[in-house]
Design a protein around this motif. Structure first.
Motif, PDB file in Angstrom:
ATOM      1  N   GLY A 286      48.665  30.681 -15.646  1.00 38.91           N
ATOM      2  CA  GLY A 286      48.131  31.377 -14.490  1.00 38.91           C
ATOM      3  C   GLY A 286      46.632  31.591 -14.529  1.00 38.91           C
ATOM      4  N   ASP A 287      46.019  31.382 -15.678  1.00 41.78           N
ATOM      5  CA  ASP A 287      44.569  31.551 -15.796  1.00 41.78           C
ATOM      6  C   ASP A 287      43.818  30.290 -15.377  1.00 41.78           C
ATOM      7  N   ARG A 288      44.247  29.141 -15.877  1.00 43.25           N
ATOM      8  CA  ARG A 288      43.532  27.901 -15.570  1.00 43.25           C
ATOM      9  C   ARG A 288      44.086  27.176 -14.351  1.00 43.25           C
ATOM     10  N   GLU A 289      45.348  27.482 -13.984  1.00 46.05           N
ATOM     11  CA  GLU A 289      45.952  26.833 -12.820  1.00 46.05           C
ATOM     12  C   GLU A 289      46.829  27.837 -12.098  1.00 46.05           C
ATOM     13  N   TYR A 290      48.126  27.649 -12.096  1.00 47.06           N
ATOM     14  CA  TYR A 290      49.081  28.577 -11.489  1.00 47.06           C
ATOM     15  C   TYR A 290      50.269  28.721 -12.433  1.00 47.06           C
ATOM     16  N   ALA A 291      50.923  29.869 -12.377  1.00 42.35           N
ATOM     17  CA  ALA A 291      52.140  30.080 -13.154  1.00 42.35           C
ATOM     18  C   ALA A 291      53.293  30.270 -12.174  1.00 42.35           C
ATOM     19  N   TYR A 292      54.275  29.362 -12.204  1.00 41.18           N
ATOM     20  CA  TYR A 292      55.410  29.438 -11.295  1.00 41.18           C
ATOM     21  C   TYR A 292      56.513  28.544 -11.806  1.00 41.18           C
ATOM     22  N   ASP A 293      57.738  28.860 -11.406  1.00 39.00           N
ATOM     23  CA  ASP A 293      58.868  27.975 -11.714  1.00 39.00           C
ATOM     24  C   ASP A 293      60.064  28.296 -10.833  1.00 39.00           C
ATOM     25  N   ARG A 294      60.930  29.231 -11.262  1.00 37.54           N
ATOM     26  CA  ARG A 294      62.251  29.393 -10.641  1.00 37.54           C
ATOM     27  C   ARG A 294      62.235  29.875  -9.188  1.00 37.54           C
ATOM     28  N   GLN A 295      61.286  30.701  -8.816  1.00 36.19           N
ATOM     29  CA  GLN A 295      61.299  31.298  -7.484  1.00 36.19           C
ATOM     30  C   GLN A 295      60.266  30.714  -6.528  1.00 36.19           C
ATOM     31  N   SER A 296      59.595  29.659  -6.947  1.00 33.25           N
ATOM     32  CA  SER A 296      58.513  29.119  -6.131  1.00 33.25           C
ATOM     33  C   SER A 296      59.047  28.351  -4.920  1.00 33.25           C
ATOM     34  N   HIS A 297      58.356  28.506  -3.782  1.00 37.55           N
ATOM     35  CA  HIS A 297      58.697  27.727  -2.586  1.00 37.55           C
ATOM     36  C   HIS A 297      58.255  26.275  -2.745  1.00 37.55           C
ATOM     37  N   PHE A 298      57.236  26.057  -3.551  1.00 35.56           N
ATOM     38  CA  PHE A 298      56.729  24.715  -3.805  1.00 35.56           C
ATOM     39  C   PHE A 298      56.877  24.413  -5.292  1.00 35.56           C
ATOM     40  N   GLY A 299      57.537  23.296  -5.598  1.00 38.51           N
ATOM     41  CA  GLY A 299      57.704  22.907  -6.990  1.00 38.51           C
ATOM     42  C   GLY A 299      58.647  23.794  -7.773  1.00 38.51           C
ATOM     43  N   ARG A 300      59.722  24.227  -7.152  1.00 39.20           N
ATOM     44  CA  ARG A 300      60.665  25.095  -7.853  1.00 39.20           C
ATOM     45  C   ARG A 300      61.264  24.368  -9.061  1.00 39.20           C
ATOM     46  N   LEU A 301      61.215  25.045 -10.212  1.00 39.50           N
ATOM     47  CA  LEU A 301      61.777  24.498 -11.441  1.00 39.50           C
ATOM     48  C   LEU A 301      62.764  25.505 -12.010  1.00 39.50           C
ATOM     49  N   ASP A 302      64.043  25.240 -11.852  1.00 38.55           N
ATOM     50  CA  ASP A 302      65.097  26.147 -12.301  1.00 38.55           C
ATOM     51  C   ASP A 302      66.112  25.356 -13.126  1.00 38.55           C
ATOM     52  N   LYS A 303      66.835  24.465 -12.477  1.00 44.64           N
ATOM     53  CA  LYS A 303      67.833  23.648 -13.155  1.00 44.64           C
ATOM     54  C   LYS A 303      67.207  22.802 -14.264  1.00 44.64           C
ATOM     55  N   GLY A 304      66.058  22.214 -13.970  1.00 45.93           N
ATOM     56  CA  GLY A 304      65.398  21.367 -14.954  1.00 45.93           C
ATOM     57  C   GLY A 304      64.948  22.140 -16.175  1.00 45.93           C
ATOM     58  N   LEU A 305      64.546  23.387 -15.970  1.00 48.25           N
ATOM     59  CA  LEU A 305      64.099  24.220 -17.085  1.00 48.25           C
ATOM     60  C   LEU A 305      65.258  24.538 -18.021  1.00 48.25           C
ATOM     61  N   ASP A 306      66.444  24.766 -17.435  1.00 52.66           N
ATOM     62  CA  ASP A 306      67.622  25.096 -18.237  1.00 52.66           C
ATOM     63  C   ASP A 306      68.275  23.869 -18.853  1.00 52.66           C
ATOM     64  N   GLU A 307      68.393  22.809 -18.075  1.00 51.54           N
ATOM     65  CA  GLU A 307      69.169  21.658 -18.527  1.00 51.54           C
ATOM     66  C   GLU A 307      68.337  20.523 -19.118  1.00 51.54           C
ATOM     67  N   GLY A 308      67.028  20.550 -18.860  1.00 49.41           N
ATOM     68  CA  GLY A 308      66.180  19.496 -19.388  1.00 49.41           C
ATOM     69  C   GLY A 308      66.291  19.307 -20.897  1.00 49.41           C
ATOM     70  N   PRO A 309      66.195  20.388 -21.680  1.00 49.14           N
ATOM     71  CA  PRO A 309      66.310  20.224 -23.132  1.00 49.14           C
ATOM     72  C   PRO A 309      67.662  19.652 -23.563  1.00 49.14           C
ATOM     73  N   LYS A 310      68.723  19.948 -22.802  1.00 45.70           N
ATOM     74  CA  LYS A 310      70.047  19.406 -23.139  1.00 45.70           C
ATOM     75  C   LYS A 310      70.067  17.887 -22.975  1.00 45.70           C
ATOM     76  N   HIS A 311      69.218  17.385 -22.072  1.00 49.33           N
ATOM     77  CA  HIS A 311      69.131  15.947 -21.849  1.00 49.33           C
ATOM     78  C   HIS A 311      68.122  15.290 -22.802  1.00 49.33           C
ATOM     79  N   GLY A 312      67.462  16.106 -23.605  1.00 50.71           N
ATOM     80  CA  GLY A 312      66.453  15.574 -24.508  1.00 50.71           C
ATOM     81  C   GLY A 312      65.090  15.406 -23.873  1.00 50.71           C
ATOM     82  N   TRP A 313      64.874  15.992 -22.692  1.00 48.35           N
ATOM     83  CA  TRP A 313      63.596  15.870 -22.019  1.00 48.35           C
ATOM     84  C   TRP A 313      62.559  16.776 -22.660  1.00 48.35           C
ATOM     85  N   THR A 314      61.326  16.339 -22.648  1.00 51.14           N
ATOM     86  CA  THR A 314      60.217  17.125 -23.168  1.00 51.14           C
ATOM     87  C   THR A 314      59.730  18.081 -22.085  1.00 51.14           C
TER      88      THR A 314
END
Length: 328
Positions: A286-314
């Motif tokens: 949030g200092d150098r850019e923006y801090a957002y994920d699960r509740q954002s109207h733009f670029g919402r990241l919820d499922k990917g945050l939870d399940e990404g590591p299970k798929h081996g994603w970085t």
């Protein structure tokens, strides 16, 4: 040279051949040393080392990148939405009825909540009047002129300066290792194509995006592609693998995104037989850019945050993994 020295020289040369297994300082200079950076280099080394068990021939080295939020900023709104809203304001003098008609009334009043309240129907109406009813050449000029001067409301930088330096380096690194790099975005394909080569080094033929319908006709004796006010294809969510299949014709071996709209693209990519790589950019700075994920109207990241590591994603932390955000 003595036999002992000759053996030492051969051993040193062998170590240089294996050097890609460790991060070289000039490969990804804006990335902090850590698991994310090392994971990228290990993957690239594995698929480009001839004779290795994970080797992938150059023709099959396809990497796909989402655009909004992955290659450039998507807050406080998608850049193409800002373009559409500016187009409404520019066209308003020709449409006095808009001051009393939604969603245009809210656009002209600067009422973001009012625009949002019109939902998908309102957005489609905005896109219809700002993106259609003209030839493809006319739209390309309009988009090119706008992107050359439009500035981000918070930083005052040109939108094309709001690109992520670490991702620019990653694109160059992959291309240097004989990857074919594509943009696969929910954004409009004709909105992106005029400038992606200049900004990212990715030519228009390597851009996959959403599109509206069009038709061929002759106007005043001159052939033209005319843009129609109807949606043809939405390149988001489950549409991204379809867009890749239709436009590229090869399943990628690496995919890079930042939101749940990229989930299926990463899922399809990393389910291939053989070595693959998936990466999600997490906006947590949030200092150098923006801090957002699960509740954002733009670029919402919820499922990917939870399940990404299970798929081996970085999962890349912008705060911890990137030395800098934007080009200097």
């Amino acid at each position: 040279m003595s036999g002992l020295h000759r053996l030492a020289a051969i051993a040193a040369a062998a170590m240089l051949v294996l050097a890609p297994l460790s991060v070289r300082a000039d490969d990804l200079p804006s990335w902090n040393d850590g698991a994310a950076k090392q994971g990228i280099v290990d993957f690239v080394s594995a698929v480009t080392t001839a004779g290795g068990t994970d080797y992938v021939a150059p023709d099959e080295r396809v990497a796909v990148f989402d655009n909004d939020g992955t290659l450039w900023s998507e807050q406080p709104m998608y850049v193409q939405l800002a373009f559409a809203l500016d187009r409404v304001k520019a066209l308003a003098p020709e449409h006095p009825e808009w001051k009393d008609t939604e969603p245009f009334k809210s656009v002209l009043a600067g009422d973001a909540a009012g625009v949002a309240a019109t939902g998908e129907k309102g957005l489609v109406e905005i896109l219809a009047v700002t993106h259609a009813g003209m030839t493809s050449d006319e739209f390309t000029k309009i988009a090119t002129d706008w992107i050359s001067t439009a500035k981000h409301p918070k930083t005052g930088k040109l939108y094309t300066e709001m690109v992520y330096q670490p991702m620019l380096e990653l694109i160059s690194y992959l291309k240097a290792n004989d990857f074919k790099v594509f943009i696969v975005s929910g954004g409009g394909i004709e909105f992106m194509r005029p400038w992606t080569e200049r900004v990212y080094g990715i030519g228009p033929e390597n851009v996959v995006g959403s599109s509206i319908k069009s038709k061929y006709e002759v106007q005043d004796g001159k052939p033209a592609i005319v843009r129609l006010p109807d949606v043809d294809f939405v390149d988001d969510g489950a549409g991204k693998p379809i867009g890749i299949y239709t436009h590229i014709g090869r399943r990628p071996i690496a995919a890079f995104g930042n939101s749940d709209g990229d989930f299926q693209m990463l899922e399809w990519t990393t389910s291939r037989t053989g070595r693959s790589f998936g990466l999600i950019v997490h906006h947590d700075d949030g200092d150098r850019e923006y801090a957002y994920d699960r509740q954002s109207h733009f670029g919402r990241l919820d499922k990917g945050l939870d399940e990404g590591p299970k798929h081996g994603w970085t999962i890349v932390s912008m705060k911890n993994d990137w030395k800098q955000i934007y080009p200097e």
